[in-house]
Design a protein around this motif. Structure first.
Motif, PDB file in Angstrom:
ATOM      1  N   LEU A 106       0.817  -1.210   0.000  1.00 57.37           N
ATOM      2  CA  LEU A 106       0.000   0.000   0.000  1.00 57.37           C
ATOM      3  C   LEU A 106       0.853   1.264   0.000  1.00 57.37           C
ATOM      4  CD1 LEU A 106      -2.793  -1.018   2.513  1.00 57.37           C
ATOM      5  CD2 LEU A 106      -3.004  -0.778   0.046  1.00 57.37           C
ATOM      6  N   LEU A 107       1.982   1.206   0.709  1.00 55.93           N
ATOM      7  CA  LEU A 107       2.824   2.390   0.843  1.00 55.93           C
ATOM      8  C   LEU A 107       3.740   2.612  -0.353  1.00 55.93           C
ATOM      9  CD1 LEU A 107       3.799   2.133   4.600  1.00 55.93           C
ATOM     10  CD2 LEU A 107       2.187   3.710   3.547  1.00 55.93           C
ATOM     11  N   CYS A 108       4.072   1.531  -1.062  1.00 57.83           N
ATOM     12  CA  CYS A 108       5.055   1.674  -2.134  1.00 57.83           C
ATOM     13  C   CYS A 108       4.488   2.393  -3.346  1.00 57.83           C
ATOM     14  CB  CYS A 108       5.633   0.324  -2.528  1.00 57.83           C
ATOM     15  SG  CYS A 108       4.504  -0.709  -3.450  1.00 57.83           S
ATOM     16  N   HIS A 109       3.167   2.503  -3.456  1.00 56.96           N
ATOM     17  CA  HIS A 109       2.576   3.178  -4.602  1.00 56.96           C
ATOM     18  C   HIS A 109       2.330   4.638  -4.277  1.00 56.96           C
ATOM     19  CE1 HIS A 109       2.099  -0.639  -6.518  1.00 56.96           C
ATOM     20  NE2 HIS A 109       1.416  -1.101  -5.504  1.00 56.96           N
ATOM     21  N   SER A 110       2.687   5.466  -5.189  1.00 59.21           N
ATOM     22  CA  SER A 110       2.485   6.898  -4.984  1.00 59.21           C
ATOM     23  C   SER A 110       1.011   7.230  -5.192  1.00 59.21           C
ATOM     24  CB  SER A 110       3.343   7.681  -5.984  1.00 59.21           C
ATOM     25  OG  SER A 110       2.828   7.493  -7.286  1.00 59.21           O
ATOM     26  N   PRO A 111       0.576   8.380  -4.728  1.00 60.51           N
ATOM     27  CA  PRO A 111      -0.814   8.792  -4.960  1.00 60.51           C
ATOM     28  C   PRO A 111      -1.163   8.828  -6.449  1.00 60.51           C
ATOM     29  CG  PRO A 111       0.191  10.217  -3.328  1.00 60.51           C
ATOM     30  CD  PRO A 111       1.277   9.320  -3.862  1.00 60.51           C
ATOM     31  N   HIS A 112      -0.188   9.183  -7.271  1.00 54.15           N
ATOM     32  CA  HIS A 112      -0.417   9.206  -8.718  1.00 54.15           C
ATOM     33  C   HIS A 112      -0.727   7.799  -9.226  1.00 54.15           C
ATOM     34  CE1 HIS A 112      -0.072  10.176 -12.927  1.00 54.15           C
ATOM     35  NE2 HIS A 112       0.817   9.198 -13.062  1.00 54.15           N
ATOM     36  N   ASP A 113       0.030   6.790  -8.754  1.00 55.44           N
ATOM     37  CA  ASP A 113      -0.205   5.396  -9.157  1.00 55.44           C
ATOM     38  C   ASP A 113      -1.594   4.937  -8.731  1.00 55.44           C
ATOM     39  OD1 ASP A 113       2.290   5.256 -10.278  1.00 55.44           O
ATOM     40  OD2 ASP A 113       3.211   4.236  -8.558  1.00 55.44           O
ATOM     41  N   ARG A 114      -1.987   5.292  -7.503  1.00 55.16           N
ATOM     42  CA  ARG A 114      -3.307   4.887  -7.014  1.00 55.16           C
ATOM     43  C   ARG A 114      -4.414   5.526  -7.829  1.00 55.16           C
ATOM     44  NH1 ARG A 114      -1.730   5.196  -0.799  1.00 55.16           N
ATOM     45  NH2 ARG A 114      -1.087   7.187  -1.576  1.00 55.16           N
ATOM     46  N   ARG A 115      -4.263   6.818  -8.160  1.00 61.63           N
ATOM     47  CA  ARG A 115      -5.254   7.494  -8.984  1.00 61.63           C
ATOM     48  C   ARG A 115      -5.337   6.845 -10.361  1.00 61.63           C
ATOM     49  NH1 ARG A 115      -2.906  12.559  -8.959  1.00 61.63           N
ATOM     50  NH2 ARG A 115      -2.366  12.596  -6.793  1.00 61.63           N
ATOM     51  N   GLN A 116      -4.178   6.511 -10.913  1.00 63.30           N
ATOM     52  CA  GLN A 116      -4.140   5.884 -12.234  1.00 63.30           C
ATOM     53  C   GLN A 116      -4.816   4.508 -12.195  1.00 63.30           C
ATOM     54  OE1 GLN A 116      -0.207   5.522 -13.818  1.00 63.30           O
ATOM     55  NE2 GLN A 116      -0.922   4.852 -15.834  1.00 63.30           N
ATOM     56  N   ARG A 117      -4.546   3.733 -11.164  1.00 68.18           N
ATOM     57  CA  ARG A 117      -5.176   2.417 -11.029  1.00 68.18           C
ATOM     58  C   ARG A 117      -6.687   2.552 -10.860  1.00 68.18           C
ATOM     59  NH1 ARG A 117      -1.436  -1.551  -7.473  1.00 68.18           N
ATOM     60  NH2 ARG A 117      -0.102  -2.146  -9.192  1.00 68.18           N
ATOM     61  N   ARG A 118      -7.100   3.505 -10.047  1.00 70.10           N
ATOM     62  CA  ARG A 118      -8.531   3.734  -9.834  1.00 70.10           C
ATOM     63  C   ARG A 118      -9.209   4.106 -11.148  1.00 70.10           C
ATOM     64  NH1 ARG A 118     -11.841   8.217  -7.746  1.00 70.10           N
ATOM     65  NH2 ARG A 118     -13.665   7.253  -6.821  1.00 70.10           N
ATOM     66  N   GLN A 119      -8.548   4.955 -11.933  1.00 73.59           N
ATOM     67  CA  GLN A 119      -9.077   5.363 -13.230  1.00 73.59           C
ATOM     68  C   GLN A 119      -9.185   4.160 -14.169  1.00 73.59           C
ATOM     69  OE1 GLN A 119     -10.084   8.466 -13.342  1.00 73.59           O
ATOM     70  NE2 GLN A 119     -10.969   8.186 -15.360  1.00 73.59           N
ATOM     71  N   GLU A 120      -8.173   3.288 -14.162  1.00 75.14           N
ATOM     72  CA  GLU A 120      -8.201   2.088 -15.001  1.00 75.14           C
ATOM     73  C   GLU A 120      -9.358   1.175 -14.589  1.00 75.14           C
ATOM     74  OE1 GLU A 120      -4.361   0.326 -14.570  1.00 75.14           O
ATOM     75  OE2 GLU A 120      -3.362   1.877 -15.755  1.00 75.14           O
ATOM     76  N   LEU A 121      -9.562   1.018 -13.280  1.00 79.10           N
ATOM     77  CA  LEU A 121     -10.652   0.176 -12.795  1.00 79.10           C
ATOM     78  C   LEU A 121     -12.019   0.745 -13.198  1.00 79.10           C
ATOM     79  CD1 LEU A 121      -9.418  -0.853  -9.232  1.00 79.10           C
ATOM     80  CD2 LEU A 121      -9.722  -2.332 -11.227  1.00 79.10           C
ATOM     81  N   LEU A 122     -12.175   2.054 -13.088  1.00 81.44           N
ATOM     82  CA  LEU A 122     -13.432   2.685 -13.493  1.00 81.44           C
ATOM     83  C   LEU A 122     -13.688   2.489 -14.989  1.00 81.44           C
ATOM     84  CD1 LEU A 122     -13.300   6.015 -11.446  1.00 81.44           C
ATOM     85  CD2 LEU A 122     -14.872   4.103 -11.117  1.00 81.44           C
ATOM     86  N   GLU A 123     -12.635   2.627 -15.789  1.00 82.26           N
ATOM     87  CA  GLU A 123     -12.762   2.441 -17.232  1.00 82.26           C
ATOM     88  C   GLU A 123     -13.134   0.994 -17.562  1.00 82.26           C
ATOM     89  OE1 GLU A 123     -13.065   3.299 -21.124  1.00 82.26           O
ATOM     90  OE2 GLU A 123     -12.774   4.743 -19.506  1.00 82.26           O
ATOM     91  N   LEU A 124     -12.503   0.035 -16.895  1.00 83.38           N
ATOM     92  CA  LEU A 124     -12.840  -1.375 -17.114  1.00 83.38           C
ATOM     93  C   LEU A 124     -14.275  -1.665 -16.701  1.00 83.38           C
ATOM     94  CD1 LEU A 124      -9.568  -3.180 -15.965  1.00 83.38           C
ATOM     95  CD2 LEU A 124     -10.503  -3.059 -18.288  1.00 83.38           C
ATOM     96  N   ASN A 125     -14.708  -1.061 -15.609  1.00 81.81           N
ATOM     97  CA  ASN A 125     -16.078  -1.243 -15.145  1.00 81.81           C
ATOM     98  C   ASN A 125     -17.077  -0.701 -16.168  1.00 81.81           C
ATOM     99  OD1 ASN A 125     -18.011  -2.113 -13.330  1.00 81.81           O
ATOM    100  ND2 ASN A 125     -18.059  -0.159 -12.252  1.00 81.81           N
ATOM    101  N   ARG A 126     -16.785   0.468 -16.735  1.00 80.72           N
ATOM    102  CA  ARG A 126     -17.660   1.049 -17.767  1.00 80.72           C
ATOM    103  C   ARG A 126     -17.713   0.140 -19.000  1.00 80.72           C
ATOM    104  NH1 ARG A 126     -15.954   6.280 -15.841  1.00 80.72           N
ATOM    105  NH2 ARG A 126     -14.028   6.136 -17.028  1.00 80.72           N
ATOM    106  N   LYS A 127     -16.560  -0.387 -19.416  1.00 80.88           N
ATOM    107  CA  LYS A 127     -16.531  -1.288 -20.568  1.00 80.88           C
ATOM    108  C   LYS A 127     -17.340  -2.550 -20.283  1.00 80.88           C
ATOM    109  CE  LYS A 127     -12.153   0.052 -22.668  1.00 80.88           C
ATOM    110  NZ  LYS A 127     -10.790  -0.375 -23.022  1.00 80.88           N
ATOM    111  N   ASN A 128     -17.208  -3.062 -19.075  1.00 81.60           N
ATOM    112  CA  ASN A 128     -17.946  -4.257 -18.676  1.00 81.60           C
ATOM    113  C   ASN A 128     -19.449  -4.003 -18.733  1.00 81.60           C
ATOM    114  OD1 ASN A 128     -18.197  -6.916 -17.726  1.00 81.60           O
ATOM    115  ND2 ASN A 128     -18.415  -6.183 -15.622  1.00 81.60           N
ATOM    116  N   GLU A 129     -19.881  -2.879 -18.212  1.00 81.62           N
ATOM    117  CA  GLU A 129     -21.307  -2.537 -18.238  1.00 81.62           C
ATOM    118  C   GLU A 129     -21.816  -2.392 -19.670  1.00 81.62           C
ATOM    119  OE1 GLU A 129     -21.750   0.932 -15.806  1.00 81.62           O
ATOM    120  OE2 GLU A 129     -21.360  -0.168 -13.947  1.00 81.62           O
ATOM    121  N   LYS A 130     -21.007  -1.803 -20.551  1.00 78.62           N
ATOM    122  CA  LYS A 130     -21.404  -1.665 -21.953  1.00 78.62           C
ATOM    123  C   LYS A 130     -21.522  -3.034 -22.620  1.00 78.62           C
ATOM    124  CE  LYS A 130     -19.531   2.928 -22.877  1.00 78.62           C
ATOM    125  NZ  LYS A 130     -18.522   3.704 -23.614  1.00 78.62           N
ATOM    126  N   LEU A 131     -20.574  -3.918 -22.342  1.00 72.58           N
ATOM    127  CA  LEU A 131     -20.632  -5.267 -22.914  1.00 72.58           C
ATOM    128  C   LEU A 131     -21.874  -6.019 -22.443  1.00 72.58           C
ATOM    129  CD1 LEU A 131     -16.907  -6.413 -22.715  1.00 72.58           C
ATOM    130  CD2 LEU A 131     -18.258  -6.029 -24.778  1.00 72.58           C
TER     131      LEU A 131
END
Length: 172
Positions: A30-55
């Motif tokens: 949890l500590l080794c990831h910077s806030p930027h990495d966490r934001r980027q991962r969260r954004q990727e998860l949201l995008e995957l979730n949107r794609k999943n809902e569209k499918l």
């Protein structure tokens, strides 16, 4: 001598360093990831979730039903009860249709049974959707698949002698 003792010391320290408490590993991740990495991962998860809902929406629009994770026994019960109600509705609609005679039509051209028939159609439509949902969940369950394999195996075993006899006749 000195190089060997340093090497042994280094190996012991490294071995000791690799033994980490499980909770410490989680905290380290949890500590080794910077806030930027966490934001980027969260954004990727949201995008995957949107794609999943569209499918899922496209599959539903195309007539493909995604199986819900519903217990097999509940599916069997629901399918049986829905089938029973659909049969009742079908019989009732036939009764209404057969009872419709010209003298029973009101002055405005509307038969008193037409409203009930519409209500029955609406209920039947909802039941069809539920039936599809429960049937899809049921046939995709492990229990159903195993049950079908067992039935097939039993049939094969019950008819084995007849099948062997038929095969001998064909080969003659």
């Amino acid at each position: 001598g000195i190089v060997t003792s340093v090497s042994r010391h280094y190996q012991r320290a490294r071995a000791h360093h690799n033994v980490v408490h499980p909770h410490a590993r989680r905290a380290q991740r949890l500590l080794c990831h910077s806030p930027h990495d966490r934001r980027q991962r969260r954004q990727e998860l949201l995008e995957l979730n949107r794609k999943n809902e569209k499918l899922i929406q496209k599959m539903n629009d195309g007539g493909l039903m995604i199986a819900d994770d519903i217990p097999y026994e509940l599916c069997k019960e629901k399918v049986a009860s829905i089938a029973k109600r659909m049969e009742e509705i079908s019989k009732r609609r036939e009764d209404i249709w057969e009872a419709k005679k010209p003298e029973e039509v009101w002055g405005d051209g509307v038969h008193p049974g037409d409203q009930e028939k519409k209500r029955l159609w609406d209920e039947y439509f909802v039941l069809e959707q539920e039936m599809e949902k429960y049937c899809t969940a049921m046939v995709s369950s492990d229990e159903y698949i195993q049950e079908q394999k067992d039935k097939e195996e039993k049939w094969e075993n019950d008819h084995e002698a007849d099948n062997i006899e038929a095969l001998k006749m064909i080969r003659r």
